[in-house]
Design a protein around this motif. Sequence first.
Motif, PDB file in Angstrom:
ATOM      1  N   ALA A 165       0.840  -1.212   0.000  1.00  0.00           N
ATOM      2  CA  ALA A 165       0.000   0.000   0.000  1.00  0.00           C
ATOM      3  C   ALA A 165       0.870   1.255   0.000  1.00  0.00           C
ATOM      4  O   ALA A 165       0.577   2.221  -0.719  1.00  0.00           O
ATOM      5  N   LYS A 166       1.942   1.243   0.770  1.00  0.00           N
ATOM      6  CA  LYS A 166       2.852   2.387   0.813  1.00  0.00           C
ATOM      7  C   LYS A 166       3.556   2.585  -0.531  1.00  0.00           C
ATOM      8  O   LYS A 166       3.696   3.710  -1.011  1.00  0.00           O
ATOM      9  N   LYS A 167       3.999   1.482  -1.145  1.00  0.00           N
ATOM     10  CA  LYS A 167       4.665   1.585  -2.447  1.00  0.00           C
ATOM     11  C   LYS A 167       3.704   2.088  -3.510  1.00  0.00           C
ATOM     12  O   LYS A 167       4.066   2.927  -4.333  1.00  0.00           O
ATOM     13  N   ALA A 168       2.476   1.582  -3.508  1.00  0.00           N
ATOM     14  CA  ALA A 168       1.486   2.011  -4.502  1.00  0.00           C
ATOM     15  C   ALA A 168       1.172   3.501  -4.335  1.00  0.00           C
ATOM     16  O   ALA A 168       1.071   4.225  -5.320  1.00  0.00           O
ATOM     17  N   ALA A 169       1.027   3.959  -3.104  1.00  0.00           N
ATOM     18  CA  ALA A 169       0.762   5.376  -2.854  1.00  0.00           C
ATOM     19  C   ALA A 169       1.945   6.230  -3.304  1.00  0.00           C
ATOM     20  O   ALA A 169       1.759   7.302  -3.885  1.00  0.00           O
ATOM     21  N   PRO A 229      -8.577  -9.804 -11.944  1.00  0.00           N
ATOM     22  CA  PRO A 229      -8.651  -9.709 -13.410  1.00  0.00           C
ATOM     23  C   PRO A 229      -7.805  -8.601 -14.039  1.00  0.00           C
ATOM     24  O   PRO A 229      -7.314  -8.775 -15.149  1.00  0.00           O
ATOM     25  N   GLN A 230      -7.601  -7.487 -13.355  1.00  0.00           N
ATOM     26  CA  GLN A 230      -6.840  -6.377 -13.938  1.00  0.00           C
ATOM     27  C   GLN A 230      -5.329  -6.578 -13.838  1.00  0.00           C
ATOM     28  O   GLN A 230      -4.566  -5.698 -14.195  1.00  0.00           O
ATOM     29  N   THR A 255      -2.386  -4.275  -5.505  1.00  0.00           N
ATOM     30  CA  THR A 255      -2.794  -3.062  -4.793  1.00  0.00           C
ATOM     31  C   THR A 255      -3.079  -1.929  -5.764  1.00  0.00           C
ATOM     32  O   THR A 255      -4.079  -1.217  -5.614  1.00  0.00           O
ATOM     33  N   LEU A 256      -2.224  -1.750  -6.764  1.00  0.00           N
ATOM     34  CA  LEU A 256      -2.463  -0.712  -7.766  1.00  0.00           C
ATOM     35  C   LEU A 256      -3.788  -0.950  -8.494  1.00  0.00           C
ATOM     36  O   LEU A 256      -4.562  -0.026  -8.720  1.00  0.00           O
ATOM     37  N   ALA A 257      -4.045  -2.199  -8.852  1.00  0.00           N
ATOM     38  CA  ALA A 257      -5.282  -2.525  -9.568  1.00  0.00           C
ATOM     39  C   ALA A 257      -6.511  -2.292  -8.689  1.00  0.00           C
ATOM     40  O   ALA A 257      -7.501  -1.721  -9.145  1.00  0.00           O
ATOM     41  N   GLU A 258      -6.438  -2.702  -7.450  1.00  0.00           N
ATOM     42  CA  GLU A 258      -7.597  -2.597  -6.565  1.00  0.00           C
ATOM     43  C   GLU A 258      -7.847  -1.167  -6.092  1.00  0.00           C
ATOM     44  O   GLU A 258      -8.985  -0.714  -6.066  1.00  0.00           O
ATOM     45  N   ARG A 259      -6.812  -0.452  -5.719  1.00  0.00           N
ATOM     46  CA  ARG A 259      -6.990   0.892  -5.152  1.00  0.00           C
ATOM     47  C   ARG A 259      -7.018   2.016  -6.174  1.00  0.00           C
ATOM     48  O   ARG A 259      -7.610   3.060  -5.928  1.00  0.00           O
ATOM     49  N   TYR A 260      -6.343   1.806  -7.302  1.00  0.00           N
ATOM     50  CA  TYR A 260      -6.216   2.880  -8.282  1.00  0.00           C
ATOM     51  C   TYR A 260      -6.858   2.524  -9.627  1.00  0.00           C
ATOM     52  O   TYR A 260      -6.659   3.225 -10.603  1.00  0.00           O
ATOM     53  N   LYS A 283       1.615   9.022  -6.245  1.00  0.00           N
ATOM     54  CA  LYS A 283       1.902  10.420  -5.916  1.00  0.00           C
ATOM     55  C   LYS A 283       2.832  11.041  -6.958  1.00  0.00           C
ATOM     56  O   LYS A 283       2.691  12.211  -7.311  1.00  0.00           O
ATOM     57  N   ARG A 284       3.789  10.271  -7.449  1.00  0.00           N
ATOM     58  CA  ARG A 284       4.764  10.796  -8.396  1.00  0.00           C
ATOM     59  C   ARG A 284       4.291  10.715  -9.845  1.00  0.00           C
ATOM     60  O   ARG A 284       4.591  11.589 -10.642  1.00  0.00           O
ATOM     61  N   VAL A 285       3.606   9.646 -10.174  1.00  0.00           N
ATOM     62  CA  VAL A 285       3.086   9.441 -11.519  1.00  0.00           C
ATOM     63  C   VAL A 285       1.659   8.925 -11.363  1.00  0.00           C
ATOM     64  O   VAL A 285       1.474   7.732 -11.140  1.00  0.00           O
ATOM     65  N   PRO A 286       0.676   9.780 -11.438  1.00  0.00           N
ATOM     66  CA  PRO A 286      -0.707   9.324 -11.219  1.00  0.00           C
ATOM     67  C   PRO A 286      -1.050   8.144 -12.131  1.00  0.00           C
ATOM     68  O   PRO A 286      -0.870   8.222 -13.350  1.00  0.00           O
ATOM     69  N   VAL A 287      -1.509   7.046 -11.541  1.00  0.00           N
ATOM     70  CA  VAL A 287      -1.742   5.814 -12.289  1.00  0.00           C
ATOM     71  C   VAL A 287      -3.220   5.470 -12.451  1.00  0.00           C
ATOM     72  O   VAL A 287      -3.545   4.542 -13.173  1.00  0.00           O
ATOM     73  N   ARG A 288      -4.108   6.196 -11.808  1.00  0.00           N
ATOM     74  CA  ARG A 288      -5.528   5.848 -11.839  1.00  0.00           C
ATOM     75  C   ARG A 288      -6.008   5.682 -13.286  1.00  0.00           C
ATOM     76  O   ARG A 288      -5.865   6.562 -14.110  1.00  0.00           O
TER      77      ARG A 288
END
Length: 91
Positions: free
Chosen positions: A21-25, A76-77, A51-56, A29-34
């Motif tokens: 979660a910390k790494k994904a955040a 799936p993502q 985490t990136l797939a689920e949160r962003y 923060k540096r390169v918006p991935v949403r």
Amino acid sequence: SKPLVPAPAEYDPASLADRSAKKAAFIDKRVPVRGRRVLEIGCGRGEVCRTLAERYQCNTVGVDVSTYKEWANSVPQVQLLQRDLSQDPSD
């Protein structure tokens, strides 16, 4: 008398989830991935990809030289691939 690593990394599920979660955040923060596509080279167990797939809400591809049993828990993502990127693909 001073240890090289103050506290060794822990690999229990809660510690892995917290670290990913910390790494994904940090990444977002540096390169918006949403909503974007993300490639992680050296993805290990795939926690950051998940985490990136689920949160962003992004699609992730993780590549590692080894496979891990945790890859079975993918969403799936997330696409996790075993590849040695130092090798010529025609070999």
